[in-house]
Scaffold this motif. Structure first.
Motif, mmCIF file in Angstrom:
data_model
loop_
_atom_site.group_PDB
_atom_site.id
_atom_site.type_symbol
_atom_site.label_atom_id
_atom_site.label_comp_id
_atom_site.label_asym_id
_atom_site.label_seq_id
_atom_site.Cartn_x
_atom_site.Cartn_y
_atom_site.Cartn_z
ATOM 1 N N ILE A 1 0.837 -1.205 0.000
ATOM 2 C CA ILE A 1 0.000 0.000 0.000
ATOM 3 C C ILE A 1 0.869 1.250 0.000
ATOM 4 O O ILE A 1 0.596 2.218 -0.724
ATOM 5 C CB ILE A 1 -0.952 -0.003 1.206
ATOM 6 C CG1 ILE A 1 -1.880 -1.227 1.162
ATOM 7 C CG2 ILE A 1 -1.782 1.287 1.243
ATOM 8 C CD1 ILE A 1 -2.618 -1.488 2.462
ATOM 9 N N SER A 2 1.932 1.235 0.784
ATOM 10 C CA SER A 2 2.826 2.395 0.854
ATOM 11 C C SER A 2 3.437 2.719 -0.502
ATOM 12 O O SER A 2 3.615 3.891 -0.859
ATOM 13 C CB SER A 2 3.931 2.148 1.878
ATOM 14 O OG SER A 2 3.415 2.070 3.189
ATOM 15 N N ALA A 3 3.768 1.684 -1.272
ATOM 16 C CA ALA A 3 4.351 1.900 -2.601
ATOM 17 C C ALA A 3 3.382 2.642 -3.505
ATOM 18 O O ALA A 3 3.779 3.543 -4.266
ATOM 19 C CB ALA A 3 4.740 0.562 -3.217
ATOM 20 N N VAL A 4 2.112 2.275 -3.428
ATOM 21 C CA VAL A 4 1.111 2.951 -4.254
ATOM 22 C C VAL A 4 0.825 4.346 -3.711
ATOM 23 O O VAL A 4 0.677 5.307 -4.476
ATOM 24 C CB VAL A 4 -0.175 2.111 -4.345
ATOM 25 C CG1 VAL A 4 -1.237 2.829 -5.168
ATOM 26 C CG2 VAL A 4 0.130 0.747 -4.958
ATOM 27 N N ARG A 5 0.782 4.481 -2.407
ATOM 28 C CA ARG A 5 0.557 5.790 -1.798
ATOM 29 C C ARG A 5 1.589 6.805 -2.280
ATOM 30 O O ARG A 5 1.266 7.982 -2.516
ATOM 31 C CB ARG A 5 0.611 5.669 -0.278
ATOM 32 C CG ARG A 5 0.510 6.992 0.496
ATOM 33 C CD ARG A 5 -0.911 7.499 0.653
ATOM 34 N NE ARG A 5 -1.372 8.365 -0.407
ATOM 35 C CZ ARG A 5 -2.557 8.994 -0.388
ATOM 36 N NH1 ARG A 5 -3.390 8.821 0.638
ATOM 37 N NH2 ARG A 5 -2.922 9.766 -1.379
ATOM 38 N N ALA A 6 2.818 6.357 -2.459
ATOM 39 C CA ALA A 6 3.883 7.250 -2.924
ATOM 40 C C ALA A 6 3.611 7.772 -4.330
ATOM 41 O O ALA A 6 4.112 8.841 -4.705
ATOM 42 C CB ALA A 6 5.224 6.530 -2.881
ATOM 43 N N SER A 7 2.828 7.029 -5.099
ATOM 44 C CA SER A 7 2.469 7.445 -6.459
ATOM 45 C C SER A 7 1.154 8.211 -6.513
ATOM 46 O O SER A 7 0.762 8.680 -7.581
ATOM 47 C CB SER A 7 2.354 6.214 -7.367
ATOM 48 O OG SER A 7 3.608 5.587 -7.537
ATOM 49 N N VAL A 8 0.483 8.302 -5.377
ATOM 50 C CA VAL A 8 -0.815 8.981 -5.305
ATOM 51 C C VAL A 8 -0.716 10.060 -4.228
ATOM 52 O O VAL A 8 -1.254 9.912 -3.120
ATOM 53 C CB VAL A 8 -1.945 7.980 -4.985
ATOM 54 C CG1 VAL A 8 -3.316 8.654 -5.056
ATOM 55 C CG2 VAL A 8 -1.907 6.797 -5.946
ATOM 56 N N PRO A 9 -0.006 11.139 -4.512
ATOM 57 C CA PRO A 9 0.209 12.159 -3.486
ATOM 58 C C PRO A 9 -1.066 12.929 -3.167
ATOM 59 O O PRO A 9 -1.884 13.180 -4.058
ATOM 60 C CB PRO A 9 1.266 13.072 -4.116
ATOM 61 C CG PRO A 9 1.042 12.922 -5.593
ATOM 62 C CD PRO A 9 0.637 11.495 -5.800
ATOM 63 N N ALA A 10 -1.236 13.287 -1.901
ATOM 64 C CA ALA A 10 -2.368 14.130 -1.516
ATOM 65 C C ALA A 10 -2.304 15.434 -2.319
ATOM 66 O O ALA A 10 -1.208 15.915 -2.631
ATOM 67 C CB ALA A 10 -2.302 14.407 -0.021
ATOM 68 N N PRO A 11 -3.459 15.987 -2.697
ATOM 69 C CA PRO A 11 -4.811 15.614 -2.265
ATOM 70 C C PRO A 11 -5.473 14.509 -3.084
ATOM 71 O O PRO A 11 -6.682 14.289 -2.929
ATOM 72 C CB PRO A 11 -5.579 16.921 -2.412
ATOM 73 C CG PRO A 11 -4.936 17.555 -3.615
ATOM 74 C CD PRO A 11 -3.468 17.229 -3.496
#
Length: 231
Positions: free
Chosen positions: A115-125
């Motif tokens: 999940i963290s790997a994908v989160r890094a590619s989906v920056p807030a917001p």
């Protein structure tokens, strides 16, 4: 608890109007966008190969896309690349599938790393939703996966792909997921949410987003035909 949401406008604002059939065409997706705007849904949710979408100027409609779908059995680097491309092509939200086998084996650190790997590619917001395939998990596994998702920075935990033979969303799973994440994340119910009563029950249990393919029929208070159709 009795939900105050009793009208179609309110319910529509919860819906990710979804089309994930493998045979979906560009014309089908264009029709999906038109219908979503007419219904007033929050977003459309499509496969990544359908991006970029043309959203009419002035339309208040978000674009969600799936990632690692529907099995979740993709390398994290591939999921991250897929998510990054989707964001570059205009997606507002990414709905990723975890490696369910990792969860079944109790490798929750690996789930979190994925999940963290994908989160890094989906920056807030931009919004990251994590599909946990709740029907394939025990209650203890649901809790552990939800904790991993929150620790990895997910914005939502989501019940289901709608493609797993174990089934889709249940009120029990939604309630357990919401109890686990509390105010740290939101919950999306998806897979088998086909009637107005289904929608109300999921919202009452704690869902703040609904994945629905038969949105027009749901909002009309009817159950769409082809009830076994996965979305």
């Amino acid at each position: 608890m009795t939900t105050p949401l009793v009208d179609t406008v309110s319910i529509a604002s919860y819906i990710d109007h979804t089309l994930l059939k493998p045979e979906a065409t560009t014309a089908d997706v264009a029709a999906l966008v038109t219908e979503a705007i007419a219904l007033g849904t929050y977003s459309v949710c499509v496969s990544p190969s359908m991006l970029p979408l043309t959203i009419p100027a002035g339309a208040d409609l978000k674009v969600a896309v799936v990632c690692g779908f529907p099995s979740g059995k993709h390398h994290s680097i591939i999921k991250a690349a897929e998510a990054a491309l989707s964001i570059a092509q205009g997606a507002d939200e990414v709905d990723m599938v975890i490696d369910i086998g990792s969860a079944k084996e109790g490798r929750f650190a690996d789930v979190q790393a994925d999940i963290s790997a994908v989160r890094a590619s989906v920056p807030a917001p931009k919004v990251l939703k994590v599909i946990i395939e709740s029907a394939a998990l025990t209650d203890a596994e649901i809790v552990a996966v939800c904790e991993a998702a929150v620790s990895a920075g997910a914005d939502f935990v989501k019940t289901s792909t709608g493609f797993h033979p174990a089934g889709g969303a249940t009120v029990h799973a939604v309630r357990l997921m919401k109890q686990t994440v509390g105010d740290r994340a939101q919950v999306k119910a998806s897979g088998g949410v086909r009637s107005f009563d289904d929608a109300l029950a999921m919202i009452e249990a704690g869902a703040s987003r609904l994945g629905v393919s038969g949105s027009a029929a749901l909002l009309a208070g009817a159950t769409p035909t082809g009830a076994a159709e996965a979305y």
